[in-house]
Design a protein around this motif. Structure first.
Motif, PDB file in Angstrom:
ATOM      1  N   ASP A 188       0.793  -1.234   0.000  1.00 46.07           N
ATOM      2  CA  ASP A 188       0.000   0.000   0.000  1.00 46.07           C
ATOM      3  C   ASP A 188       0.822   1.280   0.000  1.00 46.07           C
ATOM      4  O   ASP A 188       0.256   2.369  -0.080  1.00 46.07           O
ATOM      5  N   GLY A 189       2.161   1.165   0.159  1.00 48.32           N
ATOM      6  CA  GLY A 189       3.008   2.351   0.182  1.00 48.32           C
ATOM      7  C   GLY A 189       3.324   2.804   1.603  1.00 48.32           C
ATOM      8  O   GLY A 189       2.627   2.451   2.558  1.00 48.32           O
ATOM      9  N   VAL A 190       4.376   3.616   1.715  1.00 44.68           N
ATOM     10  CA  VAL A 190       4.851   4.062   3.029  1.00 44.68           C
ATOM     11  C   VAL A 190       3.823   4.938   3.758  1.00 44.68           C
ATOM     12  O   VAL A 190       3.573   4.723   4.943  1.00 44.68           O
ATOM     13  N   PRO A 191       3.200   5.946   3.100  1.00 45.68           N
ATOM     14  CA  PRO A 191       2.246   6.799   3.839  1.00 45.68           C
ATOM     15  C   PRO A 191       1.122   6.009   4.501  1.00 45.68           C
ATOM     16  O   PRO A 191       0.767   6.257   5.649  1.00 45.68           O
ATOM     17  N   SER A 192       0.580   5.033   3.779  1.00 48.41           N
ATOM     18  CA  SER A 192      -0.491   4.199   4.318  1.00 48.41           C
ATOM     19  C   SER A 192       0.013   3.387   5.512  1.00 48.41           C
ATOM     20  O   SER A 192      -0.661   3.285   6.549  1.00 48.41           O
ATOM     21  N   ALA A 193       1.225   2.810   5.386  1.00 43.29           N
ATOM     22  CA  ALA A 193       1.809   2.031   6.487  1.00 43.29           C
ATOM     23  C   ALA A 193       2.073   2.930   7.701  1.00 43.29           C
ATOM     24  O   ALA A 193       1.861   2.514   8.845  1.00 43.29           O
ATOM     25  N   MET A 194       2.510   4.170   7.463  1.00 41.14           N
ATOM     26  CA  MET A 194       2.747   5.104   8.565  1.00 41.14           C
ATOM     27  C   MET A 194       1.445   5.388   9.316  1.00 41.14           C
ATOM     28  O   MET A 194       1.420   5.398  10.550  1.00 41.14           O
ATOM     29  N   ASN A 195       0.359   5.600   8.571  1.00 45.24           N
ATOM     30  CA  ASN A 195      -0.938   5.849   9.200  1.00 45.24           C
ATOM     31  C   ASN A 195      -1.389   4.684  10.063  1.00 45.24           C
ATOM     32  O   ASN A 195      -1.976   4.880  11.128  1.00 45.24           O
TER      33      ASN A 195
END
Length: 198
Positions: A188-195
């Motif tokens: 899902d990408g880094v931003p999604s994982a960060m959230n």
């Protein structure tokens, strides 16, 4: 779509690198949480990470819909970049697709921090990877192991010690979430994982 290598087989598109030191004396120490996460992923995917290649124990796997190389560098922690550089060059994987899992003393035990890039923050393994990739633009998953108990306590003794009791439980839980975070970054990408995980 996987990039095809000369032999026609789909190439690896991501590296997942767990940082640690080889040897029983380092097993399950704070500094070896990266190795623990690779072992967790290997168990979940039912593949042994034991093929010696690129100065690391490796195996390829499908994770998050991509073909990845799981890596446990066999150099000492402060030379981890040698293994990462060789694998990245061989598979032509750019830094932004190199996920590094490491310990973080600045975070409380069990806290997870996913980042798209950044400085080494005093971590010698990350520092060496940045030097060898000539870039700090790679995602990392940092697992909190807590601060040393008092200023005079030797940092090496702290990170090479094993968490006990509640700290152990917190770190074990974070390792399980870190394995999920790695898959989330790929899928899902880094931003999604960060959230989801920060």
């Amino acid at each position: 779509m996987f990039p095809f290598r000369k032999n026609g087989a789909p190439g690896v598109t991501w590296l997942v690198v767990g940082l640690g030191n080889m040897g029983d004396q380092y097993d399950r120490t704070r500094h070896n949480v990266g190795f623990d996460v690779i072992d967790l992923l290997a168990d979940q995917l039912n593949i042994p990470v034991q093929r010696l290649k690129f100065k690391a124990l490796t195996n390829t796997a499908e994770l998050g819909g991509a073909k990845v190389l799981l890596m446990k560098p066999v150099t000492f922690m402060n030379l981890s970049g040698e293994a990462v550089e060789q694998a990245a060059a061989f598979y032509k994987v750019p830094p932004e697709r190199v996920i590094v899992v490491s310990d973080e003393v600045a975070l409380p035990p069990g806290k997870l921090r996913v980042r798209p890039s950044g400085s080494a923050g005093g971590h010698n393994g990350l520092k060496n990877i940045i030097a060898h990739l000539h870039s700090d633009q790679f995602p990392r998953v940092r697992i909190g192991v807590g601060q040393k108990p008092h200023p005079d306590y030797d940092m090496a003794d702290w990170v090479l010690g094993r968490p006990q009791g509640a700290d152990r439980d917190a770190v074990d839980g974070a390792e399980a979430r870190a394995a999920q975070a790695v898959e989330a970054i790929i899928k899902d990408g880094v931003p999604s994982a960060m959230n989801r995980f920060n």
